[in-house]
Scaffold this motif. Structure first.
Motif, mmCIF file in Angstrom:
data_model
loop_
_atom_site.group_PDB
_atom_site.id
_atom_site.type_symbol
_atom_site.label_atom_id
_atom_site.label_comp_id
_atom_site.label_asym_id
_atom_site.label_seq_id
_atom_site.Cartn_x
_atom_site.Cartn_y
_atom_site.Cartn_z
ATOM 1 N N LYS A 1 0.844 -1.201 0.000
ATOM 2 C CA LYS A 1 0.000 0.000 0.000
ATOM 3 C C LYS A 1 0.880 1.252 0.000
ATOM 4 O O LYS A 1 0.566 2.245 -0.641
ATOM 5 C CB LYS A 1 -0.899 0.024 1.232
ATOM 6 C CG LYS A 1 -1.991 -1.003 1.210
ATOM 7 C CD LYS A 1 -3.171 -0.432 0.511
ATOM 8 C CE LYS A 1 -4.429 -1.075 1.036
ATOM 9 N NZ LYS A 1 -5.594 -0.471 0.473
ATOM 10 N N GLN A 2 2.005 1.198 0.730
ATOM 11 C CA GLN A 2 2.908 2.346 0.799
ATOM 12 C C GLN A 2 3.537 2.630 -0.566
ATOM 13 O O GLN A 2 3.648 3.784 -0.979
ATOM 14 C CB GLN A 2 4.007 2.111 1.843
ATOM 15 C CG GLN A 2 3.503 2.037 3.264
ATOM 16 C CD GLN A 2 2.942 0.660 3.637
ATOM 17 O OE1 GLN A 2 3.091 -0.311 2.906
ATOM 18 N NE2 GLN A 2 2.287 0.590 4.785
ATOM 19 N N ALA A 3 3.943 1.589 -1.274
ATOM 20 C CA ALA A 3 4.527 1.769 -2.605
ATOM 21 C C ALA A 3 3.488 2.334 -3.567
ATOM 22 O O ALA A 3 3.785 3.232 -4.364
ATOM 23 C CB ALA A 3 5.077 0.450 -3.126
ATOM 24 N N GLN B 1 1.170 6.894 -6.721
ATOM 25 C CA GLN B 1 0.048 7.807 -6.949
ATOM 26 C C GLN B 1 0.457 9.253 -6.689
ATOM 27 O O GLN B 1 0.073 10.155 -7.434
ATOM 28 C CB GLN B 1 -1.124 7.443 -6.047
ATOM 29 C CG GLN B 1 -1.850 6.209 -6.500
ATOM 30 C CD GLN B 1 -3.040 5.913 -5.622
ATOM 31 O OE1 GLN B 1 -2.952 5.931 -4.404
ATOM 32 N NE2 GLN B 1 -4.162 5.638 -6.249
ATOM 33 N N SER B 2 1.245 9.466 -5.655
ATOM 34 C CA SER B 2 1.708 10.811 -5.336
ATOM 35 C C SER B 2 2.584 11.377 -6.451
ATOM 36 O O SER B 2 2.441 12.532 -6.852
ATOM 37 C CB SER B 2 2.482 10.785 -4.014
ATOM 38 O OG SER B 2 2.980 12.057 -3.706
ATOM 39 N N SER C 1 1.446 15.335 -13.879
ATOM 40 C CA SER C 1 0.393 14.697 -14.690
ATOM 41 C C SER C 1 0.834 14.418 -16.119
ATOM 42 O O SER C 1 0.155 13.703 -16.844
ATOM 43 C CB SER C 1 -0.869 15.556 -14.689
ATOM 44 O OG SER C 1 -0.580 16.827 -15.248
ATOM 45 N N ASP C 2 1.980 14.964 -16.528
ATOM 46 C CA ASP C 2 2.509 14.697 -17.870
ATOM 47 C C ASP C 2 3.451 13.496 -17.897
ATOM 48 O O ASP C 2 3.932 13.109 -18.954
ATOM 49 C CB ASP C 2 3.264 15.919 -18.402
ATOM 50 C CG ASP C 2 2.332 17.076 -18.704
ATOM 51 O OD1 ASP C 2 1.170 16.809 -19.076
ATOM 52 O OD2 ASP C 2 2.763 18.232 -18.557
ATOM 53 N N SER C 3 3.701 12.889 -16.742
ATOM 54 C CA SER C 3 4.633 11.761 -16.673
ATOM 55 C C SER C 3 4.027 10.513 -17.313
ATOM 56 O O SER C 3 2.809 10.379 -17.434
ATOM 57 C CB SER C 3 5.002 11.459 -15.226
ATOM 58 O OG SER C 3 3.896 10.894 -14.544
ATOM 59 N N LYS C 4 4.895 9.613 -17.705
ATOM 60 C CA LYS C 4 4.432 8.351 -18.293
ATOM 61 C C LYS C 4 3.582 7.577 -17.281
ATOM 62 O O LYS C 4 2.586 6.961 -17.636
ATOM 63 C CB LYS C 4 5.623 7.514 -18.736
ATOM 64 C CG LYS C 4 5.209 6.258 -19.454
ATOM 65 C CD LYS C 4 6.383 5.477 -19.980
ATOM 66 C CE LYS C 4 5.845 4.265 -20.702
ATOM 67 N NZ LYS C 4 6.785 3.242 -20.924
ATOM 68 N N ASP D 1 -0.592 4.392 -11.874
ATOM 69 C CA ASP D 1 -0.929 4.671 -10.485
ATOM 70 C C ASP D 1 -2.194 3.936 -10.058
ATOM 71 O O ASP D 1 -2.268 3.392 -8.957
ATOM 72 C CB ASP D 1 -1.052 6.177 -10.236
ATOM 73 C CG ASP D 1 -2.056 6.878 -11.143
ATOM 74 O OD1 ASP D 1 -2.285 6.406 -12.285
ATOM 75 O OD2 ASP D 1 -2.600 7.908 -10.714
ATOM 76 N N ARG D 2 -3.169 3.853 -10.959
ATOM 77 C CA ARG D 2 -4.409 3.126 -10.633
ATOM 78 C C ARG D 2 -4.158 1.628 -10.533
ATOM 79 O O ARG D 2 -4.702 0.947 -9.664
ATOM 80 C CB ARG D 2 -5.471 3.410 -11.681
ATOM 81 C CG ARG D 2 -5.962 4.827 -11.618
ATOM 82 C CD ARG D 2 -7.030 5.071 -12.641
ATOM 83 N NE ARG D 2 -7.412 6.471 -12.609
ATOM 84 C CZ ARG D 2 -7.908 7.114 -13.626
ATOM 85 N NH1 ARG D 2 -8.119 6.493 -14.767
ATOM 86 N NH2 ARG D 2 -8.226 8.387 -13.530
ATOM 87 N N ARG D 3 -3.343 1.110 -11.447
ATOM 88 C CA ARG D 3 -3.031 -0.318 -11.406
ATOM 89 C C ARG D 3 -2.213 -0.657 -10.154
ATOM 90 O O ARG D 3 -2.406 -1.714 -9.550
ATOM 91 C CB ARG D 3 -2.299 -0.744 -12.669
ATOM 92 C CG ARG D 3 -3.234 -0.709 -13.876
ATOM 93 C CD ARG D 3 -2.578 -1.197 -15.142
ATOM 94 N NE ARG D 3 -1.680 -0.161 -15.638
ATOM 95 C CZ ARG D 3 -0.439 -0.350 -16.057
ATOM 96 N NH1 ARG D 3 0.086 -1.550 -16.061
ATOM 97 N NH2 ARG D 3 0.294 0.648 -16.504
ATOM 98 N N ALA D 4 -1.327 0.242 -9.753
ATOM 99 C CA ALA D 4 -0.533 0.027 -8.542
ATOM 100 C C ALA D 4 -1.444 -0.022 -7.317
ATOM 101 O O ALA D 4 -1.273 -0.865 -6.434
ATOM 102 C CB ALA D 4 0.512 1.128 -8.383
ATOM 103 N N GLN D 5 -2.416 0.885 -7.262
ATOM 104 C CA GLN D 5 -3.356 0.890 -6.138
ATOM 105 C C GLN D 5 -4.135 -0.414 -6.080
ATOM 106 O O GLN D 5 -4.314 -1.008 -5.017
ATOM 107 C CB GLN D 5 -4.325 2.070 -6.250
ATOM 108 C CG GLN D 5 -5.321 2.140 -5.109
ATOM 109 C CD GLN D 5 -4.656 2.389 -3.774
ATOM 110 O OE1 GLN D 5 -3.815 3.265 -3.666
ATOM 111 N NE2 GLN D 5 -5.027 1.632 -2.767
#
Length: 52
Positions: free
Chosen positions: A9-11, A16-17, A23-26, A33-37
């Motif tokens: 969860k921390q990673a 996400q942060s 917002s222009d990053s890959k 970020d959504r898949r990581a969550q």
């Protein structure tokens, strides 16, 4: 076969942060970020199953 490490969860929160800061990053553009969550949530549920 390579070793797989579960997403914590921390990673996921760090990813996400970072995506929110740029917002222009890959990472932000490909919704990683959504898949990581989602992976962090699955990992958290799985760890709860092991403790029983």
């Amino acid at each position: 076969m390579g070793k797989h490490t579960r997403m914590s969860k921390q990673a996921a929160a760090r990813i996400q942060s970072a995506a929110a800061r740029n917002s222009d990053s890959k990472t932000a553009k490909d919704d990683f970020d959504r898949r990581a969550q989602s992976a962090g949530d699955r990992s958290d549920r799985h760890q709860g199953d092991e403790g029983e």
